[in-house]
Design an enzyme around this catalytic site. Structure first.
Site, PDB file in Angstrom:
ATOM      1  N   CYS A  40       0.495  37.475   7.113  1.00  0.00           N
ATOM      2  CA  CYS A  40       0.571  38.042   8.457  1.00  0.00           C
ATOM      3  C   CYS A  40       1.819  37.570   9.190  1.00  0.00           C
ATOM      4  CB  CYS A  40      -0.698  37.785   9.263  1.00  0.00           C
ATOM      5  SG  CYS A  40      -1.212  36.111   9.349  1.00  0.00           S
ATOM      6  N   ASP A  42       2.755  34.692  10.134  1.00  0.00           N
ATOM      7  CA  ASP A  42       2.611  33.616  11.110  1.00  0.00           C
ATOM      8  C   ASP A  42       3.167  32.313  10.562  1.00  0.00           C
ATOM      9  OD1 ASP A  42       1.320  35.404  12.643  1.00  0.00           O
ATOM     10  OD2 ASP A  42      -0.684  34.639  12.255  1.00  0.00           O
ATOM     11  N   CYS A  67      -0.333  34.967  16.296  1.00  0.00           N
ATOM     12  CA  CYS A  67      -0.996  35.911  17.193  1.00  0.00           C
ATOM     13  C   CYS A  67      -1.815  35.169  18.246  1.00  0.00           C
ATOM     14  CB  CYS A  67      -1.902  36.821  16.375  1.00  0.00           C
ATOM     15  SG  CYS A  67      -3.233  35.893  15.592  1.00  0.00           S
ATOM     16  N   CYS A 111      -6.803  33.420  11.251  1.00  0.00           N
ATOM     17  CA  CYS A 111      -5.716  32.913  12.106  1.00  0.00           C
ATOM     18  C   CYS A 111      -5.974  31.470  12.518  1.00  0.00           C
ATOM     19  CB  CYS A 111      -5.580  33.759  13.367  1.00  0.00           C
ATOM     20  SG  CYS A 111      -5.411  35.490  13.012  1.00  0.00           S
TER      21      CYS A 111
END
Ligand code: FES
Length: 203
Positions: A40, A42, A67, A111
C-alpha cells in the site's frame, strides 16, 4: 457522503496525532526502526528513548507516509508504550492497538501493523547498539508451501492484510498453486490467524 466508519478515538488520533516527529525537532533516540508496506506504499519510522536503568520506554517519536488508519494506530501506540518495559512493548499486537482505538474497520487493520513493526525494529536496533544481542528475537518462519516457498509468517501477514478465504490467501501469496499438498495445513493456519487477530474479545 457515506457514514464515518471510524470511532471518535480514531478520529481524534488522526486529527491530533500524538508524538509525531516535527521537522525542526532534534529528538535524541536510543533506537530507530523503519518499516514499509510496499503493497500500500506506506512507510513508518519509529524512534524510542530508553530509561536504561529501568529498561523502559521513556519517550518516542514517529513519522509516516501512511493512511488515516496508520496515523491513528501509531498515535495511540505511541501513547501506550511510554512506561512499558521493552519486552512488554515488543509483544504488543495489532489487536492491542485496535483495542486502544476502540475499533477499526476490518479492511483497515493491516494499517495498524506498520506501527508495531517499526516499534519492534526500533527495539531490536536498541539491543544491537547496546550489546544486548542475546535479547534480539528472531522471527523464525516455517515454510508451509514448498513449491512457492510461502511461510507461516506470510500467511499471517496475508490475514492481517485482509485474506479470509483460501482463494484470497492463494491470490495474495500464490501458495498452493502447484501441487496443492499444502492446502490443508494452510487452511488450518488461515483459521488460526483469523481467530488470533479478529476473534471478538471474551469478557
Ligand atoms: S506445496 Fe504448496 S503448491 Fe506444492
Amino acid at each position: 457522503m457515506t457514514n464515518w466508519l471510524y470511532t471518535d478515538t480514531v478520529k481524534d488520533h488522526f486529527l491530533n496525532p500524538k508524538n509525531i516527529l516535527k521537522d525542526e525537532e532534534n529528538f535524541q533516540y536510543d533506537g530507530k526502526g523503519i518499516t514499509g508496506n510496499v503493497k500500500c506504499g506506506d512507510q513508518m519510522m519509529m524512534l524510542i528513548q530508553i530509561d536504561k536503568e529501568k529498561n523502559i520506554i521513556k519517550d518516542c517519536r514517529w513519522r509516516t507516509y501512511g493512511c488515516a488508519s496508520a496515523i491513528a494506530s501509531t498515535s495511540v501506540l505511541s501513547e501506550m508504550i511510554k512506561g512499558m518495559t521493552l519486552d512488554e512493548a515488543y509483544h504488543l499486537t495489532p489487536k492491542d492497538v485496535v483495542k486502544g482505538l476502540g475499533s477499526l474497520p476490518a479492511h483497515k487493520i493491516h494499517c495498524s501493523v506498520l506501527g508495531d513493526k517499526a516499534l519492534r525494529a526500533a527495539i531490536t536496533d536498541y539491543y544491537r547498539r547496546n550489546d544486548q544481542k542475546e535479547k534480539i528475537e528472531t522471527e523464525d518462519a516455517r515454510i508451509i508451501c514448498q513449491c512457492m516457498i510461502v511461510t507461516d509468517q506470510e500467511i499471517e501477514n496475508a490475514v492481517l492484510e485482509g485474506a479470509r478465504t483460501f482463494i484470497e490467501l492463494q491470490e495474495m501469496t500464490k501458495l498452493g498453486t502447484v501441487c496443492g499438498q499444502c492446502k490443508d495445513e494452510a487452511t488450518q493456519l488461515l483459521g488460526e490467524y483469523i481467530q488470533k487477530h479478529f476473534a471478538p474479545e471474551k469478557d
